[in-house]
Enzyme design. Structure first.
Site, mmCIF file in Angstrom:
data_model
loop_
_atom_site.group_PDB
_atom_site.id
_atom_site.type_symbol
_atom_site.label_atom_id
_atom_site.label_comp_id
_atom_site.label_asym_id
_atom_site.label_seq_id
_atom_site.Cartn_x
_atom_site.Cartn_y
_atom_site.Cartn_z
ATOM 1 N N GLU A 38 0.819 -1.212 0.000
ATOM 2 C CA GLU A 38 0.000 0.000 0.000
ATOM 3 C C GLU A 38 0.852 1.262 0.000
ATOM 4 O O GLU A 38 0.572 2.224 -0.721
ATOM 5 C CB GLU A 38 -0.942 -0.009 1.205
ATOM 6 C CG GLU A 38 -1.938 -1.167 1.206
ATOM 7 C CD GLU A 38 -1.342 -2.466 1.738
ATOM 8 O OE1 GLU A 38 -2.010 -3.505 1.610
ATOM 9 O OE2 GLU A 38 -0.208 -2.440 2.273
ATOM 10 N N TYR A 106 9.390 -13.322 5.173
ATOM 11 C CA TYR A 106 8.673 -12.339 5.984
ATOM 12 C C TYR A 106 8.714 -12.718 7.466
ATOM 13 O O TYR A 106 8.548 -13.890 7.833
ATOM 14 C CB TYR A 106 7.206 -12.257 5.547
ATOM 15 C CG TYR A 106 7.006 -11.732 4.146
ATOM 16 C CD1 TYR A 106 6.961 -10.362 3.888
ATOM 17 C CD2 TYR A 106 6.852 -12.602 3.074
ATOM 18 C CE1 TYR A 106 6.773 -9.877 2.603
ATOM 19 C CE2 TYR A 106 6.663 -12.135 1.786
ATOM 20 C CZ TYR A 106 6.628 -10.774 1.553
ATOM 21 O OH TYR A 106 6.442 -10.309 0.281
ATOM 22 N N ASN A 168 -3.517 -9.113 -4.505
ATOM 23 C CA ASN A 168 -2.163 -9.244 -3.943
ATOM 24 C C ASN A 168 -2.098 -10.367 -2.912
ATOM 25 O O ASN A 168 -1.653 -10.165 -1.772
ATOM 26 C CB ASN A 168 -1.757 -7.904 -3.319
ATOM 27 C CG ASN A 168 -0.286 -7.596 -3.517
ATOM 28 O OD1 ASN A 168 0.541 -8.514 -3.555
ATOM 29 N ND2 ASN A 168 0.050 -6.331 -3.642
ATOM 30 N N LEU A 229 -0.478 -9.163 -16.682
ATOM 31 C CA LEU A 229 0.085 -10.288 -17.425
ATOM 32 C C LEU A 229 1.611 -10.263 -17.472
ATOM 33 O O LEU A 229 2.214 -10.835 -18.372
ATOM 34 C CB LEU A 229 -0.484 -10.291 -18.853
ATOM 35 C CG LEU A 229 -2.010 -10.372 -18.960
ATOM 36 C CD1 LEU A 229 -2.441 -10.232 -20.418
ATOM 37 C CD2 LEU A 229 -2.531 -11.672 -18.364
ATOM 38 N N GLU A 232 4.097 -9.348 -20.652
ATOM 39 C CA GLU A 232 3.209 -9.241 -21.812
ATOM 40 C C GLU A 232 2.295 -8.025 -21.736
ATOM 41 O O GLU A 232 1.680 -7.648 -22.736
ATOM 42 C CB GLU A 232 2.364 -10.510 -21.941
ATOM 43 C CG GLU A 232 3.183 -11.765 -22.214
ATOM 44 C CD GLU A 232 2.313 -13.002 -22.278
ATOM 45 O OE1 GLU A 232 1.071 -12.861 -22.335
ATOM 46 O OE2 GLU A 232 2.870 -14.112 -22.278
ATOM 47 N N ALA A 259 6.741 -4.414 -8.702
ATOM 48 C CA ALA A 259 6.274 -4.068 -10.047
ATOM 49 C C ALA A 259 4.755 -3.948 -10.095
ATOM 50 O O ALA A 259 4.207 -3.048 -10.738
ATOM 51 C CB ALA A 259 6.760 -5.100 -11.056
ATOM 52 N N ASP A 261 2.768 -3.121 -7.684
ATOM 53 C CA ASP A 261 2.351 -1.901 -6.983
ATOM 54 C C ASP A 261 2.586 -0.673 -7.860
ATOM 55 O O ASP A 261 1.774 0.253 -7.880
ATOM 56 C CB ASP A 261 3.120 -1.764 -5.670
ATOM 57 C CG ASP A 261 2.935 -2.967 -4.760
ATOM 58 O OD1 ASP A 261 1.835 -3.552 -4.774
ATOM 59 O OD2 ASP A 261 3.893 -3.328 -4.056
#
Length: 322
Positions: A38, A106, A168, A229, A232, A259, A261
């Site tokens: 976020e 994490y 996500n 995608l 692509e 990427a 986000d």
């Protein structure tokens, strides 16, 4: 209070990464950075000149202070961030074994952000925004966080604030996949804009093509759905039409994390600027292409000028030669 273009809420962690291509147990030096879906989107939007607020809960610790200062320093309003000494700020590590092999670990269970509740939300703050941005990570952190997300959606919908939802999905956070699907679909049904990846769309709908995934997810005529995608590009579908938008070629992917986000930032910015959905998606593709070429979740996010140069290279060249 000044009106905001976007309000978002969720967890941001301290990231430790390395430039060495080694397993973590052989790495001795790390670079300290910041990452969270976020806040990544929030920073991406501020780089493009938008006004954004981020809601979260951080530990009353040095890492919490660092995260808050970093995000505020990027121009994001953090006035609704709260601190607690009941839990720590979460951390995570990136392991780079090769250019193509990246792992993420994490350490977020029981973190400060998981203590975020519906009572922590400021209704007046959310209702002054044009868009509310959410991801599927936040409701997976705890039952209290899920209730906070539901409350934020209720506030937004009752005040004509458009809801943007990026699933996500973090499967390990949810644990129970059936519960994950039910929770995420309930949010998706209420969203005005959906931004799932292809694999997330397959998980949520059981469909295997972008067209069918969008058709399964779209519940109202006004909903706009964009399927990411990867290299692509993306596919979009609205009640007015649909289409594929090609991605931007990248010679070398340095770090793919963040990427999606950046893509969301580009799409949201385009919608804020009143662009057609196809142009907004093209802008999202460009943002994603920028980010994967640099280390870190947000370090490679472009400014408005850099983005315009990629989108309109001929015009940028003319401007330079003047």
């Amino acid at each position: 209070m000044e009106e905001l273009d976007v309000v978002t809420l969720g967890e941001t962690m301290v990231l430790f990464s390395t430039h060495e291509n080694l397993p973590l147990d052989y790495v001795h030096q790390f670079q300290k950075q910041v990452g969270g879906a976020e806040s990544n989107v929030a920073i991406g939007l501020t780089r493009l000149g938008h006004r954004v607020g981020w809601i979260s809960k951080l530990g009353e610790d040095p890492f919490g202070s660092y995260v808050n200062k970093f995000i505020r320093g990027e121009g994001v309003d953090t006035s609704r961030v709260t601190f607690t000494d009941a839990a720590p700020t979460a951390v995570y590590f990136k392991e780079k074994l090769s250019e193509e092999n990246l792992n993420v670990y994490y350490y977020r269970k029981g973190s400060a952000a998981s203590l975020l509740t519906a009572e922590d939300l400021d209704e007046d703050y959310i209702k002054k925004a044009r868009f509310l941005h959410l991801t599927g990570i936040t409701p997976a952190l705890s039952e209290e966080c899920r209730q906070a997300v539901d409350r934020a959606i209720d506030i937004a919908r009752s005040n004509d604030v458009k809801v943007i939802f990026d699933p996500n999905i973090r499967y390990k956070l949810f644990g129970d996949l059936d519960a994950a699907r039910e929770t995420l679909l309930s949010i998706a049904d209420k969203a005005d804009v959906l931004l799932p990846g292809m694999d997330e769309g397959e998980f949520l709908t059981g469909e295997t093509t972008p067209e069918r995934i969008c058709s399964a997810l779209r519940k109202r005529s006004g909903q706009r759905i964009v399927i990411k995608l990867g290299a692509e590009g993306a596919y979009y579908q609205t009640s007015e039409g649909d289409g594929y938008v090609a991605g931007f070629p990248v010679e070398k992917v340095v770090d793919p994390v963040g990427a999606g986000d950046a893509f969301a930032s580009g799409v949201i910015s385009g919608l804020l600027d009143g662009k057609a959905i196809e142009e907004a998606v093209r802008q999202g593709n460009a943002m994603g292409a920028f980010v994967v070429q640099m280390n870190g979740d947000v370090e490679g996010v472009p400014t408005r000028r850099q983005l315009d140069a990629l989108l309109n290279p001929k015009q940028a060249k003319q401007d330079v030669n003047r």
